[in-house]
Design a protein around this motif. Structure first.
Motif, mmCIF file in Angstrom:
data_model
loop_
_atom_site.group_PDB
_atom_site.id
_atom_site.type_symbol
_atom_site.label_atom_id
_atom_site.label_comp_id
_atom_site.label_asym_id
_atom_site.label_seq_id
_atom_site.Cartn_x
_atom_site.Cartn_y
_atom_site.Cartn_z
ATOM 1 N N THR A 35 0.855 -1.183 0.000
ATOM 2 C CA THR A 35 0.000 0.000 0.000
ATOM 3 C C THR A 35 0.891 1.233 0.000
ATOM 4 O O THR A 35 1.808 1.347 0.826
ATOM 5 C CB THR A 35 -0.909 0.014 1.249
ATOM 6 O OG1 THR A 35 -1.679 -1.180 1.264
ATOM 7 C CG2 THR A 35 -1.846 1.217 1.215
ATOM 8 N N THR A 36 0.631 2.147 -0.915
ATOM 9 C CA THR A 36 1.422 3.359 -1.032
ATOM 10 C C THR A 36 0.557 4.447 -1.652
ATOM 11 O O THR A 36 -0.634 4.246 -1.871
ATOM 12 C CB THR A 36 2.691 3.091 -1.880
ATOM 13 O OG1 THR A 36 3.471 4.277 -1.950
ATOM 14 C CG2 THR A 36 2.321 2.640 -3.274
ATOM 15 N N THR A 37 1.166 5.592 -1.935
ATOM 16 C CA THR A 37 0.396 6.648 -2.586
ATOM 17 C C THR A 37 0.200 6.303 -4.062
ATOM 18 O O THR A 37 0.955 5.519 -4.638
ATOM 19 C CB THR A 37 1.096 8.007 -2.456
ATOM 20 O OG1 THR A 37 2.378 7.921 -3.086
ATOM 21 C CG2 THR A 37 1.274 8.389 -0.998
ATOM 22 N N LEU A 38 -0.806 6.916 -4.659
ATOM 23 C CA LEU A 38 -1.113 6.617 -6.058
ATOM 24 C C LEU A 38 0.035 7.014 -6.980
ATOM 25 O O LEU A 38 0.371 6.291 -7.923
ATOM 26 C CB LEU A 38 -2.399 7.341 -6.463
ATOM 27 C CG LEU A 38 -2.913 7.084 -7.873
ATOM 28 C CD1 LEU A 38 -3.244 5.609 -8.067
ATOM 29 C CD2 LEU A 38 -4.138 7.939 -8.162
ATOM 30 N N ALA A 39 0.686 8.155 -6.706
ATOM 31 C CA ALA A 39 1.793 8.607 -7.554
ATOM 32 C C ALA A 39 2.970 7.639 -7.478
ATOM 33 O O ALA A 39 3.579 7.286 -8.497
ATOM 34 C CB ALA A 39 2.222 10.007 -7.124
ATOM 35 N N LYS A 40 3.286 7.165 -6.263
ATOM 36 C CA LYS A 40 4.395 6.209 -6.123
ATOM 37 C C LYS A 40 4.052 4.870 -6.768
ATOM 38 O O LYS A 40 4.924 4.214 -7.348
ATOM 39 C CB LYS A 40 4.722 6.006 -4.645
ATOM 40 C CG LYS A 40 5.400 7.187 -3.987
ATOM 41 C CD LYS A 40 5.659 6.864 -2.526
ATOM 42 C CE LYS A 40 6.228 8.074 -1.801
ATOM 43 N NZ LYS A 40 6.380 7.799 -0.356
ATOM 44 N N ALA A 41 2.798 4.472 -6.664
ATOM 45 C CA ALA A 41 2.389 3.196 -7.270
ATOM 46 C C ALA A 41 2.546 3.253 -8.788
ATOM 47 O O ALA A 41 3.013 2.282 -9.414
ATOM 48 C CB ALA A 41 0.943 2.890 -6.895
ATOM 49 N N LYS A 42 2.150 4.354 -9.391
ATOM 50 C CA LYS A 42 2.292 4.480 -10.845
ATOM 51 C C LYS A 42 3.766 4.515 -11.252
ATOM 52 O O LYS A 42 4.155 3.953 -12.289
ATOM 53 C CB LYS A 42 1.578 5.745 -11.321
ATOM 54 C CG LYS A 42 0.056 5.627 -11.255
ATOM 55 C CD LYS A 42 -0.611 6.896 -11.738
ATOM 56 C CE LYS A 42 -2.134 6.749 -11.721
ATOM 57 N NZ LYS A 42 -2.818 7.982 -12.170
ATOM 58 N N ALA A 43 4.599 5.190 -10.451
ATOM 59 C CA ALA A 43 6.031 5.216 -10.757
ATOM 60 C C ALA A 43 6.645 3.835 -10.583
ATOM 61 O O ALA A 43 7.504 3.406 -11.369
ATOM 62 C CB ALA A 43 6.733 6.233 -9.862
ATOM 63 N N ASN A 107 -4.564 13.902 3.239
ATOM 64 C CA ASN A 107 -5.546 13.730 2.156
ATOM 65 C C ASN A 107 -4.901 13.263 0.848
ATOM 66 O O ASN A 107 -5.404 13.537 -0.239
ATOM 67 C CB ASN A 107 -6.333 15.033 1.920
ATOM 68 C CG ASN A 107 -7.675 14.761 1.265
ATOM 69 O OD1 ASN A 107 -8.314 13.747 1.532
ATOM 70 N ND2 ASN A 107 -8.107 15.649 0.397
ATOM 71 N N ALA A 108 -3.783 12.524 0.970
ATOM 72 C CA ALA A 108 -3.106 12.033 -0.229
ATOM 73 C C ALA A 108 -3.882 10.848 -0.810
ATOM 74 O O ALA A 108 -4.495 10.066 -0.080
ATOM 75 C CB ALA A 108 -1.681 11.604 0.112
ATOM 76 N N GLU A 109 -3.849 10.720 -2.129
ATOM 77 C CA GLU A 109 -4.518 9.595 -2.796
ATOM 78 C C GLU A 109 -3.714 8.323 -2.546
ATOM 79 O O GLU A 109 -2.540 8.236 -2.894
ATOM 80 C CB GLU A 109 -4.631 9.866 -4.298
ATOM 81 C CG GLU A 109 -5.570 11.006 -4.646
ATOM 82 C CD GLU A 109 -5.646 11.230 -6.145
ATOM 83 O OE1 GLU A 109 -4.651 10.903 -6.846
ATOM 84 O OE2 GLU A 109 -6.675 11.715 -6.620
ATOM 85 N N MET A 110 -4.384 7.314 -1.994
ATOM 86 C CA MET A 110 -3.725 6.061 -1.657
ATOM 87 C C MET A 110 -4.146 4.969 -2.636
ATOM 88 O O MET A 110 -5.203 5.059 -3.275
ATOM 89 C CB MET A 110 -4.065 5.635 -0.224
ATOM 90 C CG MET A 110 -3.666 6.658 0.825
ATOM 91 S SD MET A 110 -1.885 6.936 0.867
ATOM 92 C CE MET A 110 -1.319 5.373 1.508
ATOM 93 N N ALA A 111 -3.302 3.951 -2.735
ATOM 94 C CA ALA A 111 -3.591 2.847 -3.656
ATOM 95 C C ALA A 111 -2.853 1.603 -3.206
ATOM 96 O O ALA A 111 -1.876 1.666 -2.449
ATOM 97 C CB ALA A 111 -3.182 3.215 -5.081
ATOM 98 N N ILE A 112 -3.361 0.462 -3.662
ATOM 99 C CA ILE A 112 -2.674 -0.820 -3.477
ATOM 100 C C ILE A 112 -2.115 -1.227 -4.830
ATOM 101 O O ILE A 112 -2.827 -1.201 -5.834
ATOM 102 C CB ILE A 112 -3.644 -1.909 -2.973
ATOM 103 C CG1 ILE A 112 -4.075 -1.628 -1.533
ATOM 104 C CG2 ILE A 112 -3.004 -3.287 -3.049
ATOM 105 C CD1 ILE A 112 -5.128 -2.586 -1.027
ATOM 106 N N ILE A 113 -0.850 -1.612 -4.864
ATOM 107 C CA ILE A 113 -0.267 -2.187 -6.073
ATOM 108 C C ILE A 113 0.083 -3.638 -5.749
ATOM 109 O O ILE A 113 0.674 -3.927 -4.707
ATOM 110 C CB ILE A 113 0.972 -1.393 -6.555
ATOM 111 C CG1 ILE A 113 1.518 -2.012 -7.849
ATOM 112 C CG2 ILE A 113 2.028 -1.270 -5.488
ATOM 113 C CD1 ILE A 113 2.557 -1.166 -8.551
#
Length: 204
Positions: A35-43, A107-113
């Motif tokens: 689990t990380t931020t959306l920007a880091k997941a895309k990178a 309020n950062a966008e979070m995501a699971i990769i």
């Protein structure tokens, strides 16, 4: 000016960014989901997927190339032994990003990769289940076709039953007709025999 440069620096220097992505890629390969931020997941997706493709060819050169990115022997061994077998038949698209709710603090966008082949919810079992459901839904025309032979089969036993029922009736009718005939013949023969005896006595 930065015309045409789409790299997201993620607010870090180049060396810091590479080290962070290498650590995240190692964690993803070891734990199969992070689990990380959306920007880091895309990178991270653009960083780790070429390494996953490289792992399909298990040679010394490939291992050294991947090690130069990850800098972790244990992770390289897991990648070439376990993960490479799972993704052997998949032509790319090894990771999936699922968005989560925003983080409470900033309020950062979070995501699971995650690695696609290690998810049991969206894996092959689920695809098989959906295929079964789709065949049931598609079966509108096939149901009608299946219903027609079923009605024909149902009609065939009914006709057989009717023939079976009529056959005993036909058998009983001759039995009823023959029984009185058999009874009447002796009754008619008895008086004839008596008349002969009477005539014989008179003749004497």
């Amino acid at each position: 000016m930065r015309h045409g440069k789409k790299v997201n620096h993620l607010g870090r220097t180049d060396s810091h960014r590479k080290a962070m992505l290498a650590n995240m890629a190692s964690s993803l390969i070891q734990h199969k989901r992070i689990t990380t931020t959306l920007a880091k997941a895309k990178a991270l997706r653009g960083y780790v997927e070429p390494l996953l493709t490289k792992s399909k060819n298990d040679t010394t050169h490939s291992r050294r190339t991947v090690f130069s990115y990850l800098q972790d022997k244990d992770t390289v061994n897991i990648l070439f032994r376990e993960v490479a077998e799972k993704i052997a038949n998949r032509p790319g698209g090894y990771t999936r990003i699922v968005k989560l709710e925003n983080r409470l603090g900033d309020n950062a966008e979070m995501a699971i990769i995650e690695l696609v082949d290690y998810n049991t919810v969206y894996g092959k079992d689920a695809e098989a289940k959906t295929e079964k459901k789709s065949t049931r839904r598609r079966g509108g025309a096939s149901k009608a076709k299946a219903a027609a032979p079923a009605t024909e089969k149902a009609a065939a036993p009914v006709a057989a039953e009717e023939t079976v029922e009529t056959a005993p009736v036909a058998e009983t009718t001759p039995a009823v007709e023959t029984a009185p005939a058999a009874e009447e013949t002796p009754a008619t023969e008895a008086p004839a025999a008596d008349d002969k005896e009477e005539n014989a006595e008179k003749g004497e």
